[in-house]
Motif scaffolding. Sequence first.
Motif, mmCIF file in Angstrom:
data_model
loop_
_atom_site.group_PDB
_atom_site.id
_atom_site.type_symbol
_atom_site.label_atom_id
_atom_site.label_comp_id
_atom_site.label_asym_id
_atom_site.label_seq_id
_atom_site.Cartn_x
_atom_site.Cartn_y
_atom_site.Cartn_z
ATOM 1 N N LEU A 128 38.940 56.454 62.779
ATOM 2 C CA LEU A 128 37.762 57.264 62.501
ATOM 3 C C LEU A 128 38.086 58.731 62.749
ATOM 4 C CD1 LEU A 128 35.040 55.034 64.203
ATOM 5 C CD2 LEU A 128 35.660 55.128 61.778
ATOM 6 N N ALA A 129 37.841 59.570 61.756
ATOM 7 C CA ALA A 129 38.134 60.992 61.872
ATOM 8 C C ALA A 129 37.119 61.789 61.074
ATOM 9 C CB ALA A 129 39.549 61.279 61.376
ATOM 10 N N ASP A 130 37.019 63.088 61.396
ATOM 11 C CA ASP A 130 36.106 63.965 60.663
ATOM 12 C C ASP A 130 36.604 64.217 59.244
ATOM 13 O OD1 ASP A 130 34.423 64.446 62.979
ATOM 14 O OD2 ASP A 130 36.045 65.718 63.725
ATOM 15 N N ILE A 131 37.938 64.298 59.096
ATOM 16 C CA ILE A 131 38.548 64.664 57.820
ATOM 17 C C ILE A 131 39.567 63.598 57.432
ATOM 18 C CG2 ILE A 131 40.030 66.360 56.670
ATOM 19 C CD1 ILE A 131 38.793 68.458 58.571
ATOM 20 N N THR A 132 39.534 63.182 56.170
ATOM 21 C CA THR A 132 40.513 62.215 55.655
ATOM 22 C C THR A 132 41.316 62.858 54.535
ATOM 23 O OG1 THR A 132 39.108 60.319 56.220
ATOM 24 C CG2 THR A 132 40.830 59.968 54.566
ATOM 25 N N ILE A 133 42.639 62.817 54.676
ATOM 26 C CA ILE A 133 43.566 63.324 53.669
ATOM 27 C C ILE A 133 44.205 62.125 52.984
ATOM 28 C CG2 ILE A 133 45.696 64.623 53.305
ATOM 29 C CD1 ILE A 133 44.632 65.980 56.141
ATOM 30 N N VAL A 134 44.205 62.122 51.666
ATOM 31 C CA VAL A 134 44.697 60.979 50.886
ATOM 32 C C VAL A 134 45.952 61.393 50.119
ATOM 33 C CG1 VAL A 134 44.131 59.288 49.111
ATOM 34 C CG2 VAL A 134 42.338 60.098 50.674
ATOM 35 N N VAL A 135 47.043 60.650 50.321
ATOM 36 C CA VAL A 135 48.303 60.929 49.625
ATOM 37 C C VAL A 135 48.674 59.707 48.792
ATOM 38 C CG1 VAL A 135 50.725 61.587 49.863
ATOM 39 C CG2 VAL A 135 49.048 62.396 51.541
#
Length: 393
Positions: A153-160
């Motif tokens: 769980l995080a505030d920001i999700t980066i998708v690669v």
Amino acid sequence: MHWFTKLFGSKIRRFGIKPTHPTYHAICGEGLSPLLETEIQSFHLKISNHNRGGIFFSGKKEDVIQFAIHTKFASRVNLQLLHDNAQNYDEFYTKTSDIPWEKYIGPNVSFRIDAETKDKLKNSEFTMHRTKDAILDRLRAKKVPLPEIEKRLADITIVVRSHTDRFSVELSLSGDPVGRRGYRLHAGNAPVREPIAQAMLEMSDWKEGETLVDPMCGSGTVLIEAALRERLFGEINRFLFAESPIFQTLFPTYVFSERKKENPTSPHLYGFDIDPEAIRIAKENAYEAGVEDFIKFEVADCLTLKNTFGSKGHLVTNPPYGDRIGKPMEDLREMYFQFGKVLKNEFGGWKFTVLCADFSLLGKFGLKENKHITLKHANLKAKIVDYELRGGK
């Protein structure tokens, strides 16, 4: 296509010419792309490309915001930060380091990386670590205090993502997936995911204000999704984006509406299940979603259901099937057959829409199919099938 784009499109990135509007990526479950495409176009957005996981689009900022807040079928809406090629991890790192991460990530937030890569970047775990290094090194160089890193769980999700020598880096507009609206504290037995529940409603042609009955409601997702559309005037993702630091960063001047529909004087959304525990869970989930006054839940057997609701309406449900519940197949065949008789005897003139992953059971209803879509549900190939019930009471 404009002549300039035809002639110089491949050189746009090389010379630093930015497109008029950023590119966004709406991600959806397998089989939902046709519904998502129609939805995106309904918000006056321009579709530029498709892939197996969703649709790329661009458009005016105001239209992107409205789509994100209203989308029923997307599981994520991402901003594409970079789409480029890399022959190895070092080249990937260098190009990812050039992204102005300081614009999006500050000291008081946490971030996580979701990497699914192959071919040139064949190791997803290592790609994730190189992405993390690129972000943190960029922030250090810009003297930005470092954020927290979370795996779940995080505030920001980066998708690669990567394929052949091409890779993309995207930023989710919401920390959690859009389709996970936060009300489902208890899932019950084999629940329907929220975007699939919305697809069931779409296939049934149900509209806000019309009678809706789920005779095997389980944890109540189909009815709660319908109630959210009514309660929030279709802005079903409003609260999720209101709490997203990325959304606030990208659209700082947008003011979220706080309007909600008043509680109905009498419900027109009804849920039944033979299992008292399922009904208890459904009521709790409806309370968490703030729609407990919009839905009437009762313990009841679908095989004894009587039509006390009116001459027209929509029955939408996800009945049990073998791989999902583990009931003996002979019992399930008989249940589908008997419920088909209930539908024909009690609900003539209604619409009936069902999600099922055992296609042999659908024939037991003894009904003529109106339309269907094929999709993936709980890692099983499934169908949403819509039937028009003939006649009337």
